[in-house]
Scaffold this motif. Structure first.
Motif, PDB file in Angstrom:
ATOM      1  N   UNK A  25       0.848  -1.186   0.000  1.00  0.00           N
ATOM      2  CA  UNK A  25       0.000   0.000   0.000  1.00  0.00           C
ATOM      3  C   UNK A  25       0.887   1.240   0.000  1.00  0.00           C
ATOM      4  N   UNK A  26       0.306   2.348  -0.447  1.00  0.00           N
ATOM      5  CA  UNK A  26       1.010   3.632  -0.466  1.00  0.00           C
ATOM      6  C   UNK A  26       0.349   4.567   0.535  1.00  0.00           C
ATOM      7  N   UNK A  27       1.113   4.991   1.528  1.00  0.00           N
ATOM      8  CA  UNK A  27       0.583   5.862   2.570  1.00  0.00           C
ATOM      9  C   UNK A  27       1.267   7.225   2.493  1.00  0.00           C
ATOM     10  N   UNK A  28       0.457   8.265   2.384  1.00  0.00           N
ATOM     11  CA  UNK A  28       0.985   9.635   2.386  1.00  0.00           C
ATOM     12  C   UNK A  28       1.287  10.033   3.821  1.00  0.00           C
ATOM     13  N   UNK A  55       4.229   1.420  11.525  1.00  0.00           N
ATOM     14  CA  UNK A  55       3.659   1.055  10.226  1.00  0.00           C
ATOM     15  C   UNK A  55       4.247  -0.266   9.733  1.00  0.00           C
ATOM     16  N   UNK A  56       5.548  -0.445   9.959  1.00  0.00           N
ATOM     17  CA  UNK A  56       6.201  -1.705   9.584  1.00  0.00           C
ATOM     18  C   UNK A  56       5.609  -2.874  10.352  1.00  0.00           C
ATOM     19  N   UNK A  57       5.357  -2.686  11.658  1.00  0.00           N
ATOM     20  CA  UNK A  57       4.757  -3.753  12.470  1.00  0.00           C
ATOM     21  C   UNK A  57       3.389  -4.145  11.911  1.00  0.00           C
ATOM     22  N   UNK A  58       2.582  -3.140  11.598  1.00  0.00           N
ATOM     23  CA  UNK A  58       1.248  -3.417  11.056  1.00  0.00           C
ATOM     24  C   UNK A  58       1.360  -4.146   9.722  1.00  0.00           C
ATOM     25  N   UNK A  59       2.279  -3.686   8.886  1.00  0.00           N
ATOM     26  CA  UNK A  59       2.484  -4.335   7.596  1.00  0.00           C
ATOM     27  C   UNK A  59       2.910  -5.783   7.739  1.00  0.00           C
ATOM     28  N   UNK A  67       4.651   1.370   1.543  1.00  0.00           N
ATOM     29  CA  UNK A  67       5.399   2.378   0.781  1.00  0.00           C
ATOM     30  C   UNK A  67       5.026   3.748   1.319  1.00  0.00           C
ATOM     31  N   UNK A  68       5.984   4.423   1.952  1.00  0.00           N
ATOM     32  CA  UNK A  68       5.706   5.738   2.533  1.00  0.00           C
ATOM     33  C   UNK A  68       5.985   6.826   1.503  1.00  0.00           C
ATOM     34  N   UNK A  69       4.962   7.595   1.216  1.00  0.00           N
ATOM     35  CA  UNK A  69       5.091   8.763   0.350  1.00  0.00           C
ATOM     36  C   UNK A  69       5.332   9.963   1.261  1.00  0.00           C
ATOM     37  N   UNK A 102      -2.237   8.216  -3.246  1.00  0.00           N
ATOM     38  CA  UNK A 102      -1.955   7.431  -2.040  1.00  0.00           C
ATOM     39  C   UNK A 102      -3.215   6.732  -1.548  1.00  0.00           C
ATOM     40  N   UNK A 103      -3.033   5.570  -0.945  1.00  0.00           N
ATOM     41  CA  UNK A 103      -4.166   4.771  -0.468  1.00  0.00           C
ATOM     42  C   UNK A 103      -4.692   5.244   0.875  1.00  0.00           C
ATOM     43  N   UNK A 104      -3.902   6.035   1.607  1.00  0.00           N
ATOM     44  CA  UNK A 104      -4.311   6.546   2.913  1.00  0.00           C
ATOM     45  C   UNK A 104      -3.441   7.752   3.246  1.00  0.00           C
TER      46      UNK A 104
END
Length: 538
Positions: free
Chosen positions: A288-291, A310-314, A322-324, A343-345
């Motif tokens: 996923x791509x997160x802004x 975020x890595x833990x959740x992933x 993928x951090x934007x 971005x997805x979120x």
């Protein structure tokens, strides 16, 4: 009796002593041992609380409200534990305690010296941190040879004599540089570093060798002989695809043998769950791509706990994050769509100061109007209230008193004002030496039934999260917000802890910092659900 492992660094800083220490602690804990950790920072600051994020990176807040070094966050994330103020101390705290005791007559008129008085204070703090545990891993910040580290080195040396020899171990993290022009790995810097360590009176039992190239067997033998360590105690440590892979790499390198032999114990770590999560980080099935909207993007260490959360959740969702990285000041210039894109979120992080605020407001408005999953943390929640008041309630002058002390509609105001109006004295607040009151540490909150917050956290009535902020949502506007479709989904003693939007698929703002309680094996519930919502938006 507690066993102590002291981790020092040589040649240069930023070699990864914190990850090395946390990885060793993880191996011991997964072997069924009771393990804790301690970070010693030789700087004169009392704590990192007044340091700029650009200077020192993130300030990690413990459950008891201590502002600590970011390595404490790594420790908690690796060993799945809740640490406290006693797990991090600085030169400033040591001297502060010694001087206070001297002023109170605690030394009975003696001349106060680094040895024994300062060193004794250091030793006592180390021993206290280890009480009740099988192992305490102690990381000393800085590099061997730093003048500010000498009292701590002396304390480590003396503890070897105070405790049984089989109860202390010294591990030295050092650099083996590769000289491209010569095509060779060089051991001389490490040899000199160990010589300096031995001159102080400390002989390492193990070398952890940071290197960009594999270490040949003959070079390991050379290091073992020249540094007077056993051959199997020369541990290669190359760069890993994920920091959580390091404990697994150490086990492959044979780190269990020298530790087991030194302490005369058997180590059989169960790393099955850990290995699965690491596999999900390195080879995920989804992405996923997160802004990520912030203003300290030049130094991403400022958001270390949040990016790790975020890595833990992933890892638990088998999804690559993928951090934007979205500079909020750039959003002010070119607009939200141009920066956030597809971005997805959207995630708006915390922070202090006015810079970049208008860009964050535009990002929040974009997520709200386009029904994109949104998570606002601390300032990110406060600004979601400001944005809603301005654009939905049409209170154009709505603001936080942090940015406009004379705002006609102060929808975000100082903690002091809440205490004055309500008489509430149960807040654990901290008077900053720079002025102002901060709400620090762990507090309970109650999620509202039927909300996204409640669904994320589960069935319990009360939950605990950590705080670090000076401003609160003004409850005066609660009725108007709820009437206009903003749900107050979490509260704590009359304080607004979380907000959501009624006609939005998933829009959550939280006053607390959920990233501080996220660990690899137990991700934070609201961040886990945020990433889950992002996957649904693909």
């Amino acid at each position: 009796m507690t066993k102590f492992i002291f981790v020092t660094g040589g040649v240069l800083s930023s070699l990864g002593k914190g990850i090395t220490s946390a990885s060793i602690a993880t191996i011991l804990k997964q072997s069924g041992l009771r393990v804790s950790m301690l970070k010693i920072d030789p700087y004169l600051n009392v704590d990192p609380g007044t340091m700029s994020p650009l200077e020192h990176g993130e300030v990690f807040v413990t459950a008891d409200g201590a502002e600590t070094d970011l390595d404490i966050g790594h420790y908690e994330r690796f060993i799945d534990a809740t640490l406290s103020a006693q797990n991090n101390f600085t030169t400033g705290q040591v001297y502060q305690s010694v001087i206070k005791r001297e002023r109170e007559g605690g030394y009975l008129g003696k001349t106060i010296q680094v040895i024994p008085h300062v060193v004794d204070e250091i030793k006592n703090r180390v021993l206290n941190a280890g009480e009740g545990f099988d192992f305490l891993i102690v990381e000393l910040g800085g590099t061997v040879g730093d003048i500010e580290g000498l009292p701590f080195m002396e304390a480590i040396r003396e503890l070897r004599h105070d405790l049984p020899k089989t109860n202390t171990m010294n591990i030295h993290v050092t650099l083996i540089p590769y000289i491209a022009a010569a095509g060779e790995l060089k051991t001389k810097p490490s040899q000199h570093s160990v010589q300096e360590l031995r001159r102080i009176g400390i002989t390492p039992h193990m070398l952890v060798c940071r290197t960009e190239q594999p270490l040949p067997k003959d070079l390991k033998r050379k290091l073992a002989m020249s540094c007077d360590v056993n051959y199997d105690a020369v541990i290669e440590c190359g760069d890993a695809a994920s920091i959580y892979q390091v404990p697994l790499n150490f086990i492959k390198e044979g780190i269990l043998n020298p530790i087991s032999n030194h302490f005369n114990i058997k180590l059989k770590p169960n790393m099955d769950k850990w290995s699965t999560l690491v596999k999900h980080i390195i080879l995920p099935q989804h992405e996923v791509n997160i802004a990520f909207v912030g203003k300290y993007l030049d130094l991403k260490e400022s958001y270390k706990s949040l990016t790790e959360a975020l890595t833990h959740a992933g890892a638990h969702l088998n999804t690559k994050i993928n951090i934007n990285w979205c500079d909020s000041e750039r959003i002010e210039d070119v607009g939200a769509y141009e920066v956030i894109g597809n971005s997805d979120a959207v995630l708006v992080a915390g922070g202090f100061g006015h810079r970049g605020v208008e860009g964050k407001l535009k990002a929040i408005q974009y997520a709200r109007e386009n029904k994109i999953p949104y998570l606002g943390i601390c300032l990110g929640m406060q600004l979601s209230i400001v944005e809603y008041c301005r654009n939905v309630l049409e209170l154009e002058d709505a603001n936080s008193v942090e940015f406009n002390a004379d705002a006609k509609n102060p929808v975000i105001y100082l903690i002091d004002e809440f205490i004055d109006q309500s008489g509430e004295k149960q807040l654990r607040t901290h008077e900053s030496p720079m002025g102002g009151t901060m709400r620090l540490g762990e507090y309970p909150f109650e999620p509202k039934e039927g909300t996204n917050l409640k669904k994320a956290y589960g069935n319990d009535d009360i939950y605990y999260e950590r705080h670090r902020h000076r401003y609160e949502a003004n409850p005066k506007y609660k009725g108007a917000l709820e009437k206009a479709g903003m749900i107050i989904s979490g509260e704590s003693n009359g304080l607004i802890e979380a907000v959501e939007i009624e006609d939005h698929p998933w829009f959550v703002g939280v006053q607390f910092h959920p990233e501080f309680t996220s660990h690899l094996e137990t991700p934070n519930p609201i961040i886990l659900e945020f990433v889950n919502q992002a996957t649904k938006n693909i």
